[in-house]
Design an enzyme around this catalytic site. Sequence first.
Site, PDB file in Angstrom:
ATOM      1  N   GLU B  69       0.814  -1.224   0.000  1.00 33.69           N
ATOM      2  CA  GLU B  69       0.000   0.000   0.000  1.00 33.69           C
ATOM      3  C   GLU B  69       0.842   1.266   0.000  1.00 33.69           C
ATOM      4  OE1 GLU B  69      -0.666  -2.572   1.967  1.00 33.69           O
ATOM      5  OE2 GLU B  69      -2.731  -3.162   1.552  1.00 33.69           O
ATOM      6  N   HIS B 138      -9.812  -4.004  10.894  1.00 30.45           N
ATOM      7  CA  HIS B 138     -10.487  -3.963   9.580  1.00 30.45           C
ATOM      8  C   HIS B 138     -11.726  -3.076   9.598  1.00 30.45           C
ATOM      9  CE1 HIS B 138      -7.976  -7.321   8.310  1.00 30.45           C
ATOM     10  NE2 HIS B 138      -8.512  -7.268   7.116  1.00 30.45           N
TER      11      HIS B 138
END
Lengths: 282, 333
Positions: B69, B138
């Site tokens: 990322e 998450h």
Amino acid sequence: MTGTHRSHGHPIGKGARLDALMAELMGKVSGICKGRGGSMHLADQSVGIISESGIVGGGIPLATGCAFSAKLRGSDQVSLCFFGDGAVNQGTFHESLNMASLWKLPVIYLCENNGYAMITSVAESHGQPDIAIRATGYGMPGATVDGQDVRAVFEAAAQAVTRARAGGGPTLIVANTYRFDEHNVGLITPGPPYRSADEVEAFIRDRDPIRLYRAVLLGEGASERSLSAMEEEVREAVKQAVEFGLQSPMPHPKTLPHFIFSSPPSNDGVSDTHKGICSNGA
Amino acid sequence: MEPDVRSDAAMAHTHVRMSYLDALVQAQLEEMDRDQRVVLLGEDVAAHGVTRLIERFGKSRIWSTPISEGSFTGLGIGAAINGLRPIVDLAGASFVYLASDQIINQASKLQYMTGGQIDIPIVFRCCMYCLGSEAAQHADRPYPLFMNVPGLKIISPTSAADIKGLMKSAIRDGDPVLVFEDTRLWPVVGDVPVDPNHLIPIGQADVKREGRDVTVVAIAGAILPTMEAVDALGKESISVEVIDPRTLKPLDDRTIMTSVAKTGRLVIVENAHRVCNVGSEIAAVIAEQAFHFLKRPILRLSAPDIHVPFSPSLEKDFYPTKDHIVAAVRRLI
Ligand SMILES: Cc1ncc(C[n+]2csc(CCOP(=O)(O)OP(=O)(O)O)c2C)c(N)n1
Ligand SMILES: [Mg+2]
């Protein structure tokens, strides 16, 4: 040890309580993390598991840090760091391996290479698909082993432990394995299939590590009866763990603020105005 | 949610019913058709509902990235500086933390630090998951963090028409834009303009329901329980005005202030944690600039200052629910 989102088995290997692991999957208060962590985050400090990271690559620096501490304290601990083939493309992998090599830290980087990260194959995401040779770039040994062969994995790990304890520093082990199910159970991916049904079937049929090891043991003279008894014992233990989980209560909503801090600044760690949904504390 | 009330016949040619997620994909498809420089980068892109884009544009425009990322975000920023207009799909909003150094230290700052030499036309998609036992790594809603950074625009549309219009504006914008989508909005269906130039300007709030008694500002996914609460309160003849800022930065203070001038009562509902969230900012602005309109104290509903728990029993009431909102509005009457 640090694990990943997939590390359901690793805590069992380390001797964590099966019933508490199962209860955690169910979000129960008797779970190993009191229902706060859940399926992707089984940690059991009592057997040396400090965390399982839902963030891909998130555990690699932590394992490296545990090794750093072990070295500084002069302990004989060795840090074992699990991660997947997808995680080796995170910066944390490269940065951690460099430091571990630089400072000769007692850590084993164990990559479970199941060929895929979700639906992306190693070939589609690695410029150079042989993960083990990345170790060379950091000046540490890198070994590829058959991850479906229990003894091969054991031997590679044992060697790495010996090396780490002798001050030789880190080792990268790539255990080639396979994911029998989807990335997560029930995941449906639209579009053309990313792997063939034949491939999956062949792995399940021919490369199941439990069946392979069973055959090895039988070949070495273990009796069918003793193996069946062992399997029955495991089945019973799992059944009891499920029962334990089902019987356990859910965490009480009043306990929501627990565990945010180890030394709460006030009242369970969260000031009253920040505890509730509404800003006036109601 | 309340569908747009317009005559069916008039809408037949100009609108099509589709889900929020389809509208989001449609916006990208139209913009990729319109501008060759628009490319898409992200992990497992095929798994995240963009099959249509892959079929249409192929791999030269849709790039499946390694799990990197920090660097594929930076790569997108570099590509934006050098002539492309990337959409970087970060998937889960919790993964934006890994990308945040490049977004904050590079994307948000280079226009400024180069004295205006460098344009960075880039869009970052961040999907917020909740109420599915995703657990704390998450399930974050990190938009308030980015609101504290100059040089970033942030949108959080809640209807199918709004995501289409705002996503298109974001892609055409010359600066970095973060899109925060609450995934519970993905299946919400609405009438979406077919006009490929249907754009909603960044920075414009929308009054989702007109009312007299109380103003409720609902952020992102909080619109769902808010609308349920407002319907229930309507039955008690409590008339609530619902405002969806749609853009979190720059915030459309005017629209909120105009409403507060009418109602004198303000509740802000959102799913981010309590401290320094959007509600804090709106409350501060209203206290500074519209204090004289307020008949009652401002109330903020949000997630508490606690991480998102895994256990369903703890997550169930973690975010403001319809009942919380009803109670808060009643308290102000
Ligand atoms: C930082 C981050 N990016 C993306 C994800 C989403 N995600 C979860 S698991 C996964 C694939 C991981 O692949 P690998 O490391 O090979 O592990 P495996 O699932 O195959 O065991 C992805 C992309 C995540 N959890 N964290
Ligand atoms: Mg993998």
